[in-house]
Scaffold this motif. Sequence first.
Motif, PDB file in Angstrom:
ATOM      1  N   ASP A 209       0.879  -1.166   0.000  1.00 18.60           N
ATOM      2  CA  ASP A 209       0.000   0.000   0.000  1.00 18.60           C
ATOM      3  C   ASP A 209       0.918   1.217   0.000  1.00 18.60           C
ATOM      4  O   ASP A 209       1.789   1.344   0.867  1.00 18.60           O
ATOM      5  CB  ASP A 209      -0.902   0.002   1.231  1.00 18.60           C
ATOM      6  CG  ASP A 209      -1.897   1.154   1.217  1.00 18.60           C
ATOM      7  OD1 ASP A 209      -1.484   2.309   0.946  1.00 18.60           O
ATOM      8  OD2 ASP A 209      -3.081   0.911   1.476  1.00 18.60           O
TER       9      ASP A 209
ATOM     10  N   ASP B 143       0.668   4.136   0.946  1.00 19.65           N
ATOM     11  CA  ASP B 143       0.656   4.983   2.133  1.00 19.65           C
ATOM     12  C   ASP B 143       1.268   4.322   3.366  1.00 19.65           C
ATOM     13  O   ASP B 143       1.327   4.928   4.426  1.00 19.65           O
ATOM     14  CB  ASP B 143      -0.781   5.410   2.455  1.00 19.65           C
ATOM     15  CG  ASP B 143      -1.353   6.318   1.384  1.00 19.65           C
ATOM     16  OD1 ASP B 143      -0.583   7.101   0.784  1.00 19.65           O
ATOM     17  OD2 ASP B 143      -2.568   6.247   1.134  1.00 19.65           O
TER      18      ASP B 143
ATOM     19  N   ASN C  68      -0.076  -2.268  -6.164  1.00 19.38           N
ATOM     20  CA  ASN C  68      -0.464  -1.314  -5.139  1.00 19.38           C
ATOM     21  C   ASN C  68      -1.890  -1.653  -4.713  1.00 19.38           C
ATOM     22  O   ASN C  68      -2.803  -1.634  -5.535  1.00 19.38           O
ATOM     23  CB  ASN C  68      -0.386   0.116  -5.678  1.00 19.38           C
ATOM     24  CG  ASN C  68      -0.650   1.161  -4.617  1.00 19.38           C
ATOM     25  OD1 ASN C  68      -1.098   0.858  -3.514  1.00 19.38           O
ATOM     26  ND2 ASN C  68      -0.367   2.401  -4.960  1.00 19.38           N
TER      27      ASN C  68
ATOM     28  N   ALA D 112      -3.890   0.020  -2.948  1.00 17.43           N
ATOM     29  CA  ALA D 112      -4.781   1.170  -2.877  1.00 17.43           C
ATOM     30  C   ALA D 112      -5.675   1.238  -4.106  1.00 17.43           C
ATOM     31  O   ALA D 112      -6.783   1.742  -4.043  1.00 17.43           O
ATOM     32  CB  ALA D 112      -3.982   2.457  -2.728  1.00 17.43           C
ATOM     33  N   TYR D 113      -5.190   0.702  -5.221  1.00 16.55           N
ATOM     34  CA  TYR D 113      -5.968   0.685  -6.461  1.00 16.55           C
ATOM     35  C   TYR D 113      -5.274  -0.220  -7.454  1.00 16.55           C
ATOM     36  O   TYR D 113      -4.083  -0.478  -7.298  1.00 16.55           O
ATOM     37  CB  TYR D 113      -6.124   2.084  -7.041  1.00 16.55           C
ATOM     38  CG  TYR D 113      -4.795   2.747  -7.370  1.00 16.55           C
ATOM     39  CD1 TYR D 113      -4.129   3.525  -6.426  1.00 16.55           C
ATOM     40  CD2 TYR D 113      -4.186   2.568  -8.615  1.00 16.55           C
ATOM     41  CE1 TYR D 113      -2.914   4.102  -6.704  1.00 16.55           C
ATOM     42  CE2 TYR D 113      -2.964   3.151  -8.894  1.00 16.55           C
ATOM     43  CZ  TYR D 113      -2.334   3.916  -7.945  1.00 16.55           C
ATOM     44  OH  TYR D 113      -1.131   4.487  -8.214  1.00 16.55           O
TER      45      TYR D 113
END
Length: 146
Positions: free
Chosen positions: A60, A62, A89, A91-92
């Motif tokens: 991720d 972040d 990733n 996140a997406y």
Amino acid sequence: MITKYSALIVFILFLLVSAVPGSALVILPDGTEVQKDQIPEIFSDSSLNLSKSPLQFFYDHDCQSCQQALEYLRSFEKKNPDIEIIHYNLAYPEENRGLFTKQKSRFTTTKIHYPAVFIGDVVIVGSSDIIHHTGPIAREYLNRAD
């Protein structure tokens, strides 16, 4: 008062650090957690998939622990152009999370979280073990896969 607050802050920091995905593991499909000194032994197991396929790295963007692993893997890729690493990733997009769930389901453990590197039938979890064990495990897989 300051001592009471200081103790509370230290306790909260301890809880946060111990709960963050970043603890390190090397795991086999049956859920076995491999200790550092046992890593060479896992390659004598003929039931492990040694097919030559790209490494899959799930992270991720972040996540601080993920960033450490990502930085290492980018450097590793430059030094080892013959070892392909696919970066996902979480996140997406949505498909990345689905693929991560599918990969995790091959292992009989609930301890797989990001960052994680899947190398055949071995998963390395947490930035520390990714940094310390991806190279030797990936090279061993490549040597035995042919």
